[in-house]
Each structure stands twice: as C-alpha cells, then as structure tokens.
Design a protein around this motif. Structure first.
Motif: not given
Length: 174
Positions: A28-30, A59-72
């Motif tokens: 999704l991020e890519h 939002g996706i980039t910042e979330t994945n950088d700081r809290y990658p477990f959310i992308m789970y």
C-alpha cells in the motif's frame, strides 16, 4: 455456452477482483506513493483528488515510519480478501451445493454501504471517496446476482428428468 460455464466465467471475474483487492493491499505505501507521483506530473486530475492522495501518502508514510505495526492491519485486510476468495472455489466446483457462498458474498457487498456511510465520516474520509468505496459493493454484487440466477437455472436444469429413449424392437437389435 452452458449454464455451468457461464457461472464459472462470472465467478472467475469476481475472484480476479477479490484477489487483486487483496494482493494490492500489501504494498500500500509504495502504491500510494507511486499514485501521488503520477498525479503530481499530470494536469488532468481534480485538485481534490490530488490533495487527498497527497494527504493519504503522507499519513501512510509517517505512520509506517513511526509505527510500522499499524500497517499490519492492512496486511490482515489483504489476507482476509485472499481467504474469502478461497471460499469461492466451492461454487466453482459445485455451484448448486455452494450457493450459500454466493449469498454470503452478496450480504458482504450490501454491508459495504452502511459501513462506508458510517465509518467514512467518522474517519474523515471525503464524501466523494466514500462513494468510490460504496461502488465496490455495488459493482461486486452485480456478478454475484448474475451467478445466483444462473445457479438457480442450473438447479432446475439438473432436476429435469432425462428424456425417454424410444424402445427398440427385438428385431431391430439383431
């Protein structure tokens, strides 16, 4: 084309969409970053779309950088699409016996509408994007309605008695 073949064609089309929805949720991020870069280079996209995709990308980039477990969570969403797709192999093999899977899919498609109408505004999703989300349910239910109708036809065809063969005389059999 036989009724059974028509059922299979419609189900394969539905499965392709379901699997594509699942597989594309993993990167999704890519994908969103790529979409943003495409929209930044073309002038035909509406400003609201460009701004929304830029916000989603950030939002996706910042979330994945700081809290990658959310992308789970999106990984589980993708997995769920693939698992649901597996259920549709039943109707491919035996449509009449597994019509319940088609009806389950239809219920899920209908359920998209109230979910999007409720959760969209709660999560700050623009109304026009909510309409896009609802379209997945609307367009998803169309092949399932067709398949259900074809399965009912197949059920009637399978329950018709075989035509009787005329009796041959003993002389004719030699």
């Amino acid at each position: 084309m036989t009724t059974r073949r028509k059922i299979r064609v419609w189900l394969v089309l539905f499965l392709i969409g379901l699997v594509a929805s699942g597989v594309t949720a993993f990167p999704l991020e890519h994908e969103v970053h790529w979409l943003r870069s495409v929209l930044d280079r073309i002038d035909v996209a509406p400003d609201a779309l460009v701004a929304w995709i830029a916000r989603v990308d950030q939002g996706i980039t910042e979330t994945n950088d700081r809290y990658p477990f959310i992308m789970y969570g999106t990984d589980w969403l993708a997995f769920a699409h693939l698992v649901i797709a597996v259920a549709f192999w039943g109707p491919l093999r035996d449509p009449v016996r597994n019509i319940w899977v088609i009806e389950f899919g239809m219920i899920a498609c209908v359920g998209i509408v109230p979910l999007a109408l409720f959760a969209g505004p709660v999560r700050g999703i623009p109304g026009w994007w909510t309409v896009l989300d609802i379209s997945f349910g609307v367009f998803g239910i169309i092949p399932l309605l067709i398949v259900r109708r074809l399965i009912k036809r197949l059920e009637r065809e399978d329950n018709q008695p075989a035509p009787e063969k005329p009796l041959q005389s003993l002389d004719a059999r030699g």
